[in-house]
Design a protein around this motif. Structure first.
Motif, PDB file in Angstrom:
ATOM      1  N   UNK A 186       0.779  -1.170   0.062  1.00  0.00           N
ATOM      2  CA  UNK A 186      -0.151   0.043  -0.054  1.00  0.00           C
ATOM      3  C   UNK A 186       0.795   1.080   0.150  1.00  0.00           C
ATOM      4  N   UNK A 187       2.019   1.222   0.473  1.00  0.00           N
ATOM      5  CA  UNK A 187       2.684   2.650   0.433  1.00  0.00           C
ATOM      6  C   UNK A 187       3.791   3.140  -0.190  1.00  0.00           C
ATOM      7  N   UNK A 188       4.152   1.672  -0.878  1.00  0.00           N
ATOM      8  CA  UNK A 188       4.432   1.961  -2.431  1.00  0.00           C
ATOM      9  C   UNK A 188       3.983   2.273  -3.175  1.00  0.00           C
ATOM     10  N   UNK A 189       2.346   1.717  -3.358  1.00  0.00           N
ATOM     11  CA  UNK A 189       1.698   1.871  -4.076  1.00  0.00           C
ATOM     12  C   UNK A 189       1.516   3.608  -4.340  1.00  0.00           C
ATOM     13  N   UNK A 190       1.303   3.753  -3.135  1.00  0.00           N
ATOM     14  CA  UNK A 190       0.245   4.562  -2.687  1.00  0.00           C
ATOM     15  C   UNK A 190       1.317   6.318  -2.669  1.00  0.00           C
ATOM     16  N   UNK A 298      -7.893   2.585  -2.781  1.00  0.00           N
ATOM     17  CA  UNK A 298      -8.035   3.218  -2.350  1.00  0.00           C
ATOM     18  C   UNK A 298      -5.838   4.283  -3.396  1.00  0.00           C
ATOM     19  N   UNK A 299      -5.885   3.586  -4.062  1.00  0.00           N
ATOM     20  CA  UNK A 299      -5.232   4.028  -5.078  1.00  0.00           C
ATOM     21  C   UNK A 299      -5.797   4.552  -6.305  1.00  0.00           C
ATOM     22  N   UNK A 300      -6.689   3.778  -6.461  1.00  0.00           N
ATOM     23  CA  UNK A 300      -7.760   4.435  -7.795  1.00  0.00           C
ATOM     24  C   UNK A 300      -8.903   5.533  -7.871  1.00  0.00           C
ATOM     25  N   UNK A 301      -9.026   5.522  -6.183  1.00  0.00           N
ATOM     26  CA  UNK A 301     -10.034   6.617  -6.293  1.00  0.00           C
ATOM     27  C   UNK A 301      -8.554   7.737  -6.039  1.00  0.00           C
ATOM     28  N   UNK A 302      -8.035   8.099  -5.071  1.00  0.00           N
ATOM     29  CA  UNK A 302      -6.358   9.137  -5.710  1.00  0.00           C
ATOM     30  C   UNK A 302      -6.491   9.323  -6.654  1.00  0.00           C
ATOM     31  N   UNK A 303      -6.456   8.395  -7.532  1.00  0.00           N
ATOM     32  CA  UNK A 303      -6.087   8.873  -9.242  1.00  0.00           C
ATOM     33  C   UNK A 303      -7.057   9.049  -9.979  1.00  0.00           C
ATOM     34  N   UNK A 304      -8.182   9.025  -9.148  1.00  0.00           N
ATOM     35  CA  UNK A 304      -9.439   9.424  -9.688  1.00  0.00           C
ATOM     36  C   UNK A 304      -9.321  11.370  -9.270  1.00  0.00           C
ATOM     37  N   UNK A 305      -9.584  10.936  -8.102  1.00  0.00           N
ATOM     38  CA  UNK A 305     -10.199  12.572  -7.854  1.00  0.00           C
ATOM     39  C   UNK A 305      -8.808  13.589  -8.229  1.00  0.00           C
ATOM     40  N   UNK A 306      -7.751  13.119  -8.036  1.00  0.00           N
ATOM     41  CA  UNK A 306      -6.004  14.153  -8.717  1.00  0.00           C
ATOM     42  C   UNK A 306      -7.373  14.382 -10.614  1.00  0.00           C
ATOM     43  N   UNK A 307      -7.348  13.476 -10.614  1.00  0.00           N
ATOM     44  CA  UNK A 307      -7.571  13.790 -12.225  1.00  0.00           C
ATOM     45  C   UNK A 307      -8.493  14.528 -13.039  1.00  0.00           C
TER      46      UNK A 307
END
Length: 314
Positions: A186-190, A298-307
């Protein structure tokens, strides 16, 4: 002279063997699979983080539907039953899910993870870094100066994941290596996603934008952003007439390039303010309602949120 019946001994042996087989089957792990502990997350972003850490070792259920505001929700009897049956309830804290404060105070502390109180979060400055005056409604919404939307900061999401991994390791000590490995992934991906977003926001000359309520402080601070206008400091507080007049003038002058809307709130005030104005609008969902459950949620959520954020302010 008595003569034993030939069938008596075999029947007794068969009975004993059948009893032994039945006992062995009942004691077998294959016949009785281990029951997974049940976690209950108050809001979906916390569920996504917990799923990434728990993997298949625990069930992570969601208490509040993503299309409902946690600021305005009223607890149902069925919700109380779910709270009572959960081995661990994960919530932000009373400044976010006020309706949970009393019910969770009745549960043993070992069954409750309060993130805003337990996390070593950076305290918000006494003065609003976005230029707003602090008033009673703002302080009430922001937990004495802290923005409760902590999951919108990757740094604080990392701390949330650590807290969850620790609690899961206490519930399932034998699974600790799995939780630690999931936390490392999780840490590395984020970290990789965060580095990418940092570069994108650094190269971006963001245009002035408006938000519906003052709930993006952690995201804005993390990526060096600042909103130019806000409809209301808190979803449960109506803006005053003076503020609405000033905001209307600001919108008419064309000084706002983008307005961020949220699916949880459909304020008629926004429609009235923007009627007849050609303003760019973008839907932001801090509750991750459109993100499907599954790996790397969560990473998919943050990527979409940033986009979505970048597409509106660029």
């Amino acid at each position: 002279m008595l003569i034993a019946r030939p069938s008596a001994l075999p029947l007794a042996l068969l009975f004993v063997l059948a009893l032994l087989l039945a006992t062995t089957a009942l004691a077998s792990p294959a016949a009785q699979p281990a029951i997974k502990p049940k976690l209950l997350a108050s809001i979906k972003p916390l569920q996504l983080i917990a799923l990434d850490i728990a993997g298949d070792a625990a069930e992570v259920e969601l208490l509040l539907a993503p299309n409902v505001s946690p600021h305005l929700y009223q607890l149902k009897p069925s919700d109380r039953q779910r709270l009572a049956h959960a081995e661990l309830v994960i919530w932000v804290g009373p400044s976010m899910e006020r309706f949970l404060a009393k019910p969770l105070s009745l549960l043993p502390s070992a069954r409750v993870l309060t993130l805003l109180n337990e996390s070593e979060l950076d305290a918000e400055q006494d003065e609003d870094e976005h230029g707003h005056e602090r008033n009673s409604s703002h302080s009430e919404h922001n937990h004495h100066g802290q923005d409760p939307h902590i999951w919108l900061s990757p740094a604080q999401a990392q701390h949330i994941a650590q807290q969850i991994a620790q609690r899961l390791s206490t519930l399932l000590p034998a699974q600790r290596p799995t939780f630690e490995q999931n936390l490392q992934s999780f840490t590395a991906r984020l970290a990789a996603l965060d580095a990418q977003l940092q570069q994108q926001f650094k190269a971006l000359k963001a245009k002035p934008y408006m938000v519906l309520h003052d709930g993006y402080g952690h995201f804005e601070q993390h990526y060096g952003l600042r909103h130019a206008a806000v409809l209301s400091l808190s979803p449960d507080k109506k803006p005053g007439a003076k503020h609405l007049w000033a905001l209307s003038e600001q919108l008419k002058q064309g000084s706002i390039a983008c307005i961020f809307k949220e699916p949880q709130y459909q304020p008629a005030l926004l429609r009235n303010l923007t009627q007849g104005l050609a303003l760019k609008q973008q839907l932001l969902d801090p509750m991750a309602g459109h993100i499907t459950l599954g790996a790397h949620g969560y990473s998919r959520f943050m990527a979409d949120f940033g986009r979505r954020f970048i597409s509106c302010v660029q």
